[in-house]
Design a protein around this motif. Structure first.
Motif, PDB file in Angstrom:
ATOM      1  N   ARG A   1       0.824  -1.205   0.000  1.00  0.00           N
ATOM      2  CA  ARG A   1       0.000   0.000   0.000  1.00  0.00           C
ATOM      3  C   ARG A   1       0.857   1.254   0.000  1.00  0.00           C
ATOM      4  O   ARG A   1       0.576   2.219  -0.714  1.00  0.00           O
ATOM      5  N   ASN A   2       1.899   1.244   0.827  1.00  0.00           N
ATOM      6  CA  ASN A   2       2.785   2.409   0.885  1.00  0.00           C
ATOM      7  C   ASN A   2       3.471   2.648  -0.452  1.00  0.00           C
ATOM      8  O   ASN A   2       3.619   3.800  -0.899  1.00  0.00           O
ATOM      9  N   LEU A   3       3.889   1.559  -1.093  1.00  0.00           N
ATOM     10  CA  LEU A   3       4.525   1.684  -2.395  1.00  0.00           C
ATOM     11  C   LEU A   3       3.550   2.225  -3.432  1.00  0.00           C
ATOM     12  O   LEU A   3       3.901   3.097  -4.238  1.00  0.00           O
ATOM     13  N   GLN A   4       2.310   1.734  -3.400  1.00  0.00           N
ATOM     14  CA  GLN A   4       1.302   2.195  -4.348  1.00  0.00           C
ATOM     15  C   GLN A   4       0.994   3.672  -4.137  1.00  0.00           C
ATOM     16  O   GLN A   4       0.850   4.434  -5.102  1.00  0.00           O
ATOM     17  N   GLN A   5       0.894   4.091  -2.862  1.00  0.00           N
ATOM     18  CA  GLN A   5       0.639   5.505  -2.570  1.00  0.00           C
ATOM     19  C   GLN A   5       1.774   6.385  -3.072  1.00  0.00           C
ATOM     20  O   GLN A   5       1.549   7.486  -3.584  1.00  0.00           O
ATOM     21  N   ASP A   6       3.008   5.907  -2.937  1.00  0.00           N
ATOM     22  CA  ASP A   6       4.158   6.667  -3.404  1.00  0.00           C
ATOM     23  C   ASP A   6       4.115   6.826  -4.921  1.00  0.00           C
ATOM     24  O   ASP A   6       4.390   7.912  -5.462  1.00  0.00           O
ATOM     25  N   VAL A   7       3.762   5.748  -5.623  1.00  0.00           N
ATOM     26  CA  VAL A   7       3.668   5.796  -7.094  1.00  0.00           C
ATOM     27  C   VAL A   7       2.564   6.768  -7.524  1.00  0.00           C
ATOM     28  O   VAL A   7       2.745   7.577  -8.438  1.00  0.00           O
ATOM     29  N   GLU A   8       1.404   6.701  -6.839  1.00  0.00           N
ATOM     30  CA  GLU A   8       0.299   7.593  -7.181  1.00  0.00           C
ATOM     31  C   GLU A   8       0.662   9.058  -6.925  1.00  0.00           C
ATOM     32  O   GLU A   8       0.281   9.950  -7.703  1.00  0.00           O
ATOM     33  N   LEU A   9       1.414   9.306  -5.851  1.00  0.00           N
ATOM     34  CA  LEU A   9       1.830  10.669  -5.562  1.00  0.00           C
ATOM     35  C   LEU A   9       2.756  11.205  -6.644  1.00  0.00           C
ATOM     36  O   LEU A   9       2.621  12.359  -7.095  1.00  0.00           O
ATOM     37  N   ARG A  10       3.683  10.360  -7.098  1.00  0.00           N
ATOM     38  CA  ARG A  10       4.600  10.771  -8.164  1.00  0.00           C
ATOM     39  C   ARG A  10       3.832  11.052  -9.467  1.00  0.00           C
ATOM     40  O   ARG A  10       4.128  12.017 -10.176  1.00  0.00           O
ATOM     41  N   GLN A  11       2.856  10.185  -9.764  1.00  0.00           N
ATOM     42  CA  GLN A  11       2.066  10.395 -10.979  1.00  0.00           C
ATOM     43  C   GLN A  11       1.265  11.695 -10.894  1.00  0.00           C
ATOM     44  O   GLN A  11       1.129  12.418 -11.879  1.00  0.00           O
ATOM     45  N   HIS A  12       0.738  11.983  -9.706  1.00  0.00           N
ATOM     46  CA  HIS A  12      -0.020  13.211  -9.525  1.00  0.00           C
ATOM     47  C   HIS A  12       0.856  14.439  -9.754  1.00  0.00           C
ATOM     48  O   HIS A  12       0.443  15.408 -10.410  1.00  0.00           O
ATOM     49  N   LYS A  13       2.098  14.394  -9.233  1.00  0.00           N
ATOM     50  CA  LYS A  13       3.027  15.510  -9.436  1.00  0.00           C
ATOM     51  C   LYS A  13       3.382  15.662 -10.915  1.00  0.00           C
ATOM     52  O   LYS A  13       3.489  16.782 -11.425  1.00  0.00           O
ATOM     53  N   GLN A  14       3.565  14.544 -11.601  1.00  0.00           N
ATOM     54  CA  GLN A  14       3.865  14.600 -13.029  1.00  0.00           C
ATOM     55  C   GLN A  14       2.699  15.226 -13.800  1.00  0.00           C
ATOM     56  O   GLN A  14       2.902  16.038 -14.714  1.00  0.00           O
ATOM     57  N   ASP A  15       1.465  14.834 -13.437  1.00  0.00           N
ATOM     58  CA  ASP A  15       0.282  15.395 -14.091  1.00  0.00           C
ATOM     59  C   ASP A  15       0.218  16.907 -13.887  1.00  0.00           C
ATOM     60  O   ASP A  15      -0.128  17.673 -14.803  1.00  0.00           O
ATOM     61  N   GLN A  16       0.534  17.351 -12.660  1.00  0.00           N
ATOM     62  CA  GLN A  16       0.526  18.784 -12.379  1.00  0.00           C
ATOM     63  C   GLN A  16       1.572  19.516 -13.214  1.00  0.00           C
ATOM     64  O   GLN A  16       1.312  20.603 -13.757  1.00  0.00           O
ATOM     65  N   ASN A  17       2.756  18.911 -13.321  1.00  0.00           N
ATOM     66  CA  ASN A  17       3.815  19.537 -14.123  1.00  0.00           C
ATOM     67  C   ASN A  17       3.424  19.614 -15.597  1.00  0.00           C
ATOM     68  O   ASN A  17       3.673  20.629 -16.270  1.00  0.00           O
ATOM     69  N   LEU A  18       2.834  18.528 -16.117  1.00  0.00           N
ATOM     70  CA  LEU A  18       2.404  18.534 -17.517  1.00  0.00           C
ATOM     71  C   LEU A  18       1.316  19.577 -17.755  1.00  0.00           C
ATOM     72  O   LEU A  18       1.280  20.240 -18.802  1.00  0.00           O
ATOM     73  N   GLU A  19       0.407  19.738 -16.790  1.00  0.00           N
ATOM     74  CA  GLU A  19      -0.648  20.732 -16.916  1.00  0.00           C
ATOM     75  C   GLU A  19      -0.070  22.149 -16.924  1.00  0.00           C
ATOM     76  O   GLU A  19      -0.494  23.007 -17.703  1.00  0.00           O
ATOM     77  N   THR A  20       0.947  22.370 -16.095  1.00  0.00           N
ATOM     78  CA  THR A  20       1.601  23.685 -16.061  1.00  0.00           C
ATOM     79  C   THR A  20       2.283  23.987 -17.397  1.00  0.00           C
ATOM     80  O   THR A  20       2.203  25.095 -17.936  1.00  0.00           O
ATOM     81  N   ILE A  21       2.971  22.966 -17.938  1.00  0.00           N
ATOM     82  CA  ILE A  21       3.632  23.136 -19.243  1.00  0.00           C
ATOM     83  C   ILE A  21       2.605  23.430 -20.339  1.00  0.00           C
ATOM     84  O   ILE A  21       2.801  24.290 -21.207  1.00  0.00           O
ATOM     85  N   SER A  22       1.474  22.702 -20.283  1.00  0.00           N
ATOM     86  CA  SER A  22       0.429  22.908 -21.290  1.00  0.00           C
ATOM     87  C   SER A  22      -0.128  24.326 -21.231  1.00  0.00           C
ATOM     88  O   SER A  22      -0.351  24.981 -22.266  1.00  0.00           O
ATOM     89  N   GLU A  23      -0.344  24.806 -20.002  1.00  0.00           N
ATOM     90  CA  GLU A  23      -0.845  26.171 -19.856  1.00  0.00           C
ATOM     91  C   GLU A  23       0.171  27.193 -20.375  1.00  0.00           C
ATOM     92  O   GLU A  23      -0.179  28.189 -21.013  1.00  0.00           O
ATOM     93  N   GLY A  24       1.455  26.935 -20.134  1.00  0.00           N
ATOM     94  CA  GLY A  24       2.503  27.830 -20.630  1.00  0.00           C
ATOM     95  C   GLY A  24       2.542  27.870 -22.140  1.00  0.00           C
ATOM     96  O   GLY A  24       2.691  28.945 -22.754  1.00  0.00           O
ATOM     97  N   LEU A  25       2.410  26.691 -22.767  1.00  0.00           N
ATOM     98  CA  LEU A  25       2.418  26.634 -24.234  1.00  0.00           C
ATOM     99  C   LEU A  25       1.204  27.378 -24.812  1.00  0.00           C
ATOM    100  O   LEU A  25       1.297  28.052 -25.843  1.00  0.00           O
ATOM    101  N   THR A  26       0.059  27.216 -24.146  1.00  0.00           N
ATOM    102  CA  THR A  26      -1.140  27.921 -24.620  1.00  0.00           C
ATOM    103  C   THR A  26      -0.950  29.429 -24.537  1.00  0.00           C
ATOM    104  O   THR A  26      -1.329  30.191 -25.459  1.00  0.00           O
ATOM    105  N   THR A  27      -0.348  29.888 -23.463  1.00  0.00           N
ATOM    106  CA  THR A  27      -0.092  31.331 -23.304  1.00  0.00           C
ATOM    107  C   THR A  27       0.843  31.840 -24.385  1.00  0.00           C
ATOM    108  O   THR A  27       0.630  32.919 -24.978  1.00  0.00           O
ATOM    109  N   LEU A  28       1.915  31.076 -24.660  1.00  0.00           N
ATOM    110  CA  LEU A  28       2.857  31.469 -25.707  1.00  0.00           C
ATOM    111  C   LEU A  28       2.174  31.525 -27.071  1.00  0.00           C
ATOM    112  O   LEU A  28       2.441  32.414 -27.899  1.00  0.00           O
TER     113      LEU A  28
END
Length: 206
Positions: free
Chosen positions: A167-194
């Motif tokens: 369970r702890n390992l799965q939670q760690d993986v999900e947390l990393r995926q969530h951070k990656q999703d946030q980073n990708l969303e930030t990049i997408s918003e930046g590209l849209t602004t440009l």
């Protein structure tokens, strides 16, 4: 104190405690071993104890987790088998045996309880509570608590630890995926602004 006095005192001490020498007890009982059921069982359990101690020592030095788990499981099975024999050993310790001296018979309950304590002291990879060891003179075999942890409890504990780790390992993986999703969303918003900025510049400067 002279040398003779020292030798005399050493001899007296050896004679006083020689009844606790299990090897001497075994050798002195060779003539009655065929009907001395206590000695037979005690000798067998001593050998099983030595084997379990060797496996426990190997597990402590082993680096491979899988091997350690296997060795500890074997030690736990050996301890469980020895625990089942302890009540019988304690009962036999109080019985008179033809050819065995009264002094030797008097030490047998202590030998049985001492062997039980050694069994419980073996490291097996599972932490269990301290068990009270009662004298057979003050309690019946039914009152003697040999083990408060059943094999099913040990198996459930191992499964629980494994599931918690998963369970702890799965939670760690999900947390990393969530951070990656946030980073990708930030990049997408930046590209849209440009893109919008580029379109605005194109309209101002045709």
């Amino acid at each position: 104190m002279s040398t003779i006095d020292l030798l005399t005192r050493v001899s007296m001490l050896c004679k006083k405690y020689e009844k606790y020498d299990t090897e001497k007890l075994r050798l002195s009982s060779e003539g009655v071993a065929s009907h001395d059921h206590f000695l037979k069982l005690y000798t067998s359990l001593e050998q099983d104890l030595a084997d379990a101690l060797e496996k426990s020592s190997d597990a402590e030095m082993e680096k491979n987790r899988a091997v350690v788990a296997t060795l500890n499981a074997e030690v736990r099975r050996a301890k469980a088998a020895m625990r089942k024999e302890i009540p019988k050993l304690i009962r036999l310790a109080t019985k008179k045996v033809k050819g065995v001296s009264a002094d030797d018979l008097a030490t047998r309950p202590d030998l049985a309880l001492g062997l039980q304590a050694k069994i419980e002291a073996i490291t097996d990879g599972v932490s269990v509570g301290h068990r009270n060891i009662s004298s057979p003179k003050k309690s019946t075999p039914l009152e003697i608590k040999i083990d408060s942890v059943s094999p099913d409890d040990i198996k459930w504990t191992e499964q629980k630890e494994h599931s918690e780790e998963s369970r702890n390992l799965q939670q760690d993986v999900e947390l990393r995926q969530h951070k990656q999703d946030q980073n990708l969303e930030t990049i997408s918003e930046g590209l849209t602004t440009l893109k919008n900025m580029a379109e605005d510049i194109g309209e101002v400067c045709p």
